[in-house]
Every structure is written in C-alpha cells, then in structure tokens.
Scaffold this motif. Structure first.
Motif, short mmCIF file in Angstrom:
data_model
loop_
_atom_site.label_atom_id
_atom_site.label_comp_id
_atom_site.label_asym_id
_atom_site.label_seq_id
_atom_site.Cartn_x
_atom_site.Cartn_y
_atom_site.Cartn_z
N ARG A 219 4.43 -28.05 21.08
CA ARG A 219 5.25 -28.03 19.44
C ARG A 219 4.50 -27.23 18.57
O ARG A 219 3.25 -27.42 18.22
CB ARG A 219 5.27 -29.50 19.32
CG ARG A 219 6.03 -30.34 20.24
CD ARG A 219 5.88 -31.79 20.04
NE ARG A 219 6.27 -32.31 18.69
CZ ARG A 219 6.36 -33.47 18.36
NH1 ARG A 219 5.51 -34.58 18.99
NH2 ARG A 219 6.68 -33.84 17.15
N PHE B 255 -0.10 -30.39 12.45
CA PHE B 255 -0.41 -31.60 13.03
C PHE B 255 -1.79 -31.85 12.84
O PHE B 255 -2.98 -30.96 12.69
CB PHE B 255 -0.40 -31.38 14.79
CG PHE B 255 1.07 -30.82 15.02
CD1 PHE B 255 2.02 -32.08 15.07
CD2 PHE B 255 1.43 -29.63 15.35
CE1 PHE B 255 3.32 -31.66 15.38
CE2 PHE B 255 2.58 -29.24 15.72
CZ PHE B 255 3.81 -30.18 15.72
N ASP C 150 1.92 -31.72 23.74
CA ASP C 150 2.39 -33.22 24.11
C ASP C 150 2.60 -33.35 25.59
O ASP C 150 3.59 -33.26 26.11
CB ASP C 150 3.68 -33.44 23.37
CG ASP C 150 4.11 -34.92 23.38
OD1 ASP C 150 3.24 -35.61 24.07
OD2 ASP C 150 5.08 -35.12 22.82
N TYR D 85 0.65 -28.34 18.77
CA TYR D 85 0.31 -29.54 19.43
C TYR D 85 0.71 -29.53 20.85
O TYR D 85 2.02 -29.26 21.05
CB TYR D 85 0.71 -30.82 18.62
CG TYR D 85 0.60 -32.48 19.26
CD1 TYR D 85 -0.55 -32.92 19.13
CD2 TYR D 85 1.72 -32.87 19.99
CE1 TYR D 85 -0.91 -33.94 19.94
CE2 TYR D 85 1.28 -34.20 20.66
CZ TYR D 85 -0.08 -34.58 20.60
OH TYR D 85 -0.29 -35.86 21.14
N SER E 161 4.40 -26.00 14.63
CA SER E 161 4.58 -26.31 13.08
C SER E 161 3.48 -26.09 12.01
O SER E 161 2.80 -26.77 11.61
CB SER E 161 4.75 -28.05 12.89
OG SER E 161 5.30 -28.33 11.39
#
Length: 230
Positions: free
Chosen positions: A26, A33, A46, A44, A28
């Motif tokens: 992910r 994060f 996950d 990140y 962003s």
C-alpha cells in the motif's frame, strides 16, 4: 539425512510477486503510514492479506517451512509461537506443517484472569521459534522474545514473511539479544520484481526509493521520527 537447501532467490521472487499480486503493498506518500517505532513511511506491507488467498498462503507457508528446516533445523525447534496478532495465523499453519506444538504471545499481559502474556503450555527450556508477519527495526521482536523467555522458553530464531532490511543495525541489535532473523523476502526483492515489469507508477516508485535510501530523513520530512531507538 541432510535437508536440501531451498532456492532462496526463487523463494524471494515468488514471495515478492505474491505480495504484489494480492495488493499487499500500500502506497500513500501524501498521508504517510506511521509505524510503532514512530517512523513515517510512504509504503506499508500488509502481510495480513495473505490469509485470504489460500493458494498463495499455502505456497508461502511451504517456503517458510523449507527455510525452517534448512536454516534452523527442525531438530532445533520444539514449538512454534506467533506474535499478536499478525503472526498467529502464520504460526498455526507452520505448526501444522511441522506437527509441532504452538503458542502465541501478546504485546502485553492481558490484564485480567491469570494476566498471561504467553498462551500455551511451555515446559521449562522448550526451544521455540517466533513467527511474525514482518519486521522493520526489530524492536517488537525483542519484546515478544523477552516475553517468551520469561515464560520459560529458549528462543534463538525469528522467522518473518517480510523484512524491510533498511536499517543496517537491526541484525546486530537482534544478535545482541541472542536472536537470528530469517525472512522470505525484503524490499530489494520487491524492487527487483517491480522493475520487470513494475506495478508502481514512476512517481510512487521514486518516493519508495527515496524512503528506502534514507528512511530516517524521509520520516523526519514527513512528520515522523528522525532517529531510531532500538
């Protein structure tokens, strides 16, 4: 009988491709994060998503079991422990693969009843392998291992699905705590797969590389920790 060494490069590539396939990465950069260490990151991993993809989770657990057998030795492990919460399902599958007992360890004692931090029956001196989803700086692994040791276990190894491998001091810090780290893949493996061809747009990939090249500088510039406390 000697356990054949697994093809580590093939395992790393397969794990990296699997994480990309299930969209476990992910990104962003605009709203970073925040990790438990205080580090801010544009990306990140996950690993929890693995549990929802049966074919991939079976393949990765087979990889983890192969690494356990070849690098640690099944004869050196008497039980498998999963760290709360993400490590617990992976520990359960690896325990099933190896037919070993399983425990799990909380981040902190539960605060009621027996106030236990470790669940499961641990005979004094039992040799336990800690399983976790990933590690960045290694701090949480030390806390889990210390809890297991207080419960009577001997812990010399930790196996994770993904290792960020961005802080040179992490392995030395773990070694100082008597712990060896094993992983299926790291960020270099992701980038190798991503370049051939890549799932990330050029801007995202540039941001990821900037973070990996100097994570503390990137973190400080985006509201996170400027130093690492191990």
């Amino acid at each position: 009988m000697t356990t054949p060494l697994p093809d580590r490069a093939a395992i790393a590539r397969d794990t990296a491709r699997a994480l990309i396939e299930i969209e476990a990465i992910r990104i962003s950069p605009e709203r970073p994060f925040m990790f438990s260490s205080g580090l801010a990151s544009p990306v990140y991993i996950d690993c929890r998503r693995i549990i929802s993809f049966p074919n991939i989770r079976e393949r990765l657990m087979d990889h983890a079991t192969a690494i356990l057998r070849a690098e640690i030795g099944l004869e050196a492990v008497e039980a498998i422990a999963g760290g709360e919460t993400a490590g617990i399902p992976f520990a359960a599958w690896i325990a099933a693969n190896t037919r070993l007992p399983m425990h799990y360890v909380r981040k902190r004692p539960k605060g009621y009843g027996p106030n236990a931090q470790v669940e499961g029956v641990i005979p004094q001196g039992q040799r336990v392998l800690l399983i976790e989803d990933l590690t960045t700086d290694g701090g949480s692994k030390v806390r889990f291992v210390n809890a297991l040791r207080r419960a009577g276990a001997q812990v010399a190894d930790c196996l994770v699905i993904f290792y960020y491998d961005i802080f040179p001091q992490t392995r030395a810090m773990l070694a100082d705590h008597g712990l060896r780290l094993h992983s299926l893949a790291n960020w270099q493996d992701i980038l190798t797969v991503a370049d051939d061809p890549g799932p990330f747009n050029p801007g995202d990939l540039a941001e990821i590389r900037a973070f990996l090249d100097d994570p503390l500088d990137w973190s400080a510039r985006h509201g996170g920790a400027a130093r690492l406390t191990l």
